[in-house]
Write a protein that holds these residues in place. Structure first.
Motif, PDB file in Angstrom:
ATOM      1  N   ALA A 166       0.867  -1.171   0.000  1.00  0.00           N
ATOM      2  CA  ALA A 166       0.000   0.000   0.000  1.00  0.00           C
ATOM      3  C   ALA A 166       0.900   1.216   0.000  1.00  0.00           C
ATOM      4  O   ALA A 166       2.099   1.105   0.202  1.00  0.00           O
ATOM      5  N   GLY A 167       0.296   2.360  -0.228  1.00  0.00           N
ATOM      6  CA  GLY A 167       1.029   3.597  -0.047  1.00  0.00           C
ATOM      7  C   GLY A 167       1.051   3.917   1.432  1.00  0.00           C
ATOM      8  O   GLY A 167       0.561   3.141   2.260  1.00  0.00           O
ATOM      9  N   ILE A 168       1.598   5.056   1.770  1.00  0.00           N
ATOM     10  CA  ILE A 168       1.641   5.419   3.180  1.00  0.00           C
ATOM     11  C   ILE A 168       0.643   6.533   3.463  1.00  0.00           C
ATOM     12  O   ILE A 168       0.271   7.295   2.578  1.00  0.00           O
ATOM     13  N   ASP A 169       0.226   6.596   4.703  1.00  0.00           N
ATOM     14  CA  ASP A 169      -0.646   7.667   5.168  1.00  0.00           C
ATOM     15  C   ASP A 169       0.279   8.827   5.529  1.00  0.00           C
ATOM     16  O   ASP A 169       0.908   8.815   6.591  1.00  0.00           O
ATOM     17  N   THR A 170       0.394   9.798   4.646  1.00  0.00           N
ATOM     18  CA  THR A 170       1.353  10.888   4.846  1.00  0.00           C
ATOM     19  C   THR A 170       1.002  11.784   6.022  1.00  0.00           C
ATOM     20  O   THR A 170       1.886  12.429   6.586  1.00  0.00           O
ATOM     21  N   ALA A 171      -0.264  11.810   6.419  1.00  0.00           N
ATOM     22  CA  ALA A 171      -0.655  12.623   7.571  1.00  0.00           C
ATOM     23  C   ALA A 171      -0.200  11.995   8.889  1.00  0.00           C
ATOM     24  O   ALA A 171       0.000  12.694   9.875  1.00  0.00           O
ATOM     25  N   LYS A 172      -0.002  10.686   8.898  1.00  0.00           N
ATOM     26  CA  LYS A 172       0.386   9.978  10.114  1.00  0.00           C
ATOM     27  C   LYS A 172       1.838   9.528  10.118  1.00  0.00           C
ATOM     28  O   LYS A 172       2.354   9.123  11.156  1.00  0.00           O
ATOM     29  N   SER A 173       2.489   9.552   8.973  1.00  0.00           N
ATOM     30  CA  SER A 173       3.866   9.067   8.860  1.00  0.00           C
ATOM     31  C   SER A 173       4.861  10.202   9.059  1.00  0.00           C
ATOM     32  O   SER A 173       4.604  11.332   8.636  1.00  0.00           O
ATOM     33  N   THR A 174       5.974   9.888   9.707  1.00  0.00           N
ATOM     34  CA  THR A 174       7.006  10.897   9.943  1.00  0.00           C
ATOM     35  C   THR A 174       8.386  10.318   9.674  1.00  0.00           C
ATOM     36  O   THR A 174       8.635   9.126   9.862  1.00  0.00           O
ATOM     37  N   LEU A 175       9.273  11.189   9.238  1.00  0.00           N
ATOM     38  CA  LEU A 175      10.676  10.844   9.057  1.00  0.00           C
ATOM     39  C   LEU A 175      11.483  12.037   9.558  1.00  0.00           C
ATOM     40  O   LEU A 175      11.342  13.150   9.047  1.00  0.00           O
ATOM     41  N   THR A 176      12.295  11.801  10.562  1.00  0.00           N
ATOM     42  CA  THR A 176      13.117  12.872  11.118  1.00  0.00           C
ATOM     43  C   THR A 176      14.574  12.458  11.100  1.00  0.00           C
ATOM     44  O   THR A 176      14.902  11.274  11.124  1.00  0.00           O
ATOM     45  N   ALA A 177      15.420  13.452  11.073  1.00  0.00           N
ATOM     46  CA  ALA A 177      16.863  13.226  11.127  1.00  0.00           C
ATOM     47  C   ALA A 177      17.384  13.998  12.331  1.00  0.00           C
ATOM     48  O   ALA A 177      17.072  15.177  12.514  1.00  0.00           O
ATOM     49  N   THR A 178      18.185  13.309  13.141  1.00  0.00           N
ATOM     50  CA  THR A 178      18.800  13.951  14.293  1.00  0.00           C
ATOM     51  C   THR A 178      20.312  13.872  14.129  1.00  0.00           C
ATOM     52  O   THR A 178      20.856  12.802  13.838  1.00  0.00           O
ATOM     53  N   PHE A 179      20.965  14.994  14.296  1.00  0.00           N
ATOM     54  CA  PHE A 179      22.418  15.064  14.177  1.00  0.00           C
ATOM     55  C   PHE A 179      22.917  16.089  15.180  1.00  0.00           C
ATOM     56  O   PHE A 179      22.124  16.787  15.808  1.00  0.00           O
TER      57      PHE A 179
END
Length: 186
Positions: free
Chosen positions: A25-38
């Motif tokens: 399936a595709g993803i639910d963009t309203a509920k999905s998150t991608l973060t980068a920590t550096f």
């Protein structure tokens, strides 16, 4: 310096999103998150990608046919400042003009214990590809499939942070890509 660090964070975040994906399936963009920590000058910095697309085919009973493909618009990386966002999209960091997308394509998924999986595949950022294995925690939420995890990467392996920004005393080489991917269900 802060701008460049944020660009590095975006790369890490893209990598994390790429590994997190795995349901047909595709993803639910309203509920999905991608973060980068550096870390920039040893201070933690977080940024998030706002545009992620994925195709997921995941069946815990048939891992051999399961697969994931993720595409992240690197220019969508948000550090909370238009000035920083423009800098990280530039040549020294993501170079979004020449390399607008970061991708992850899985080639193997292995089961662990208690909903844990290892997803191995190719992560490509700025035209540089590396094989990575992403630890993923999986559970169902109604019809949706949910994938969580953290993928550590080295930004310099992907050419993120050119010139003065290649100095790891300014911006650390280590980036943590944290993802929460919710599929649209099957």
């Amino acid at each position: 310096m802060k701008n460049s660090l944020r660009t590095l964070t975006l790369s890490a975040f893209v990598t994390g999103v790429a590994f997190a994906t795995a349901a047909h399936a595709g993803i639910d963009t309203a509920k999905s998150t991608l973060t980068a920590t550096f870390k920039q000058m040893n201070v933690p910095v977080d940024g998030s990608f706002k545009k992620i697309n994925a195709t997921i085919q995941f069946d815990p009973a048939n891992l051999g046919s399961s697969k994931a493909q993720l595409d992240v618009d690197v220019a969508s990386f948000d550090l909370g400042s238009a000035e920083y966002n423009d800098q990280v999209a530039g040549k020294d960091w993501f170079d979004a003009k020449d390399f607008p997308h970061a991708t992850f394509v899985s080639n193997a998924i292995k089961a662990g214990a208690n909903g844990a999986y290892s997803v191995t595949g190719t992560l490509t950022i700025r035209g540089k590809s590396n094989t990575v294995t992403v630890p993923v925690q999986y559970h169902k939420d109604g019809a949706a499939q949910v994938f969580d995890g953290v993928l550590p990467i080295k930004r310099l392996q992907y050419g993120i942070g050119q010139g003065e920004w290649s100095d790891t005393s300014l911006v650390a080489d280590d980036v943590q890509l944290k993802f929460h991917i919710v599929s649209n269900g099957q």
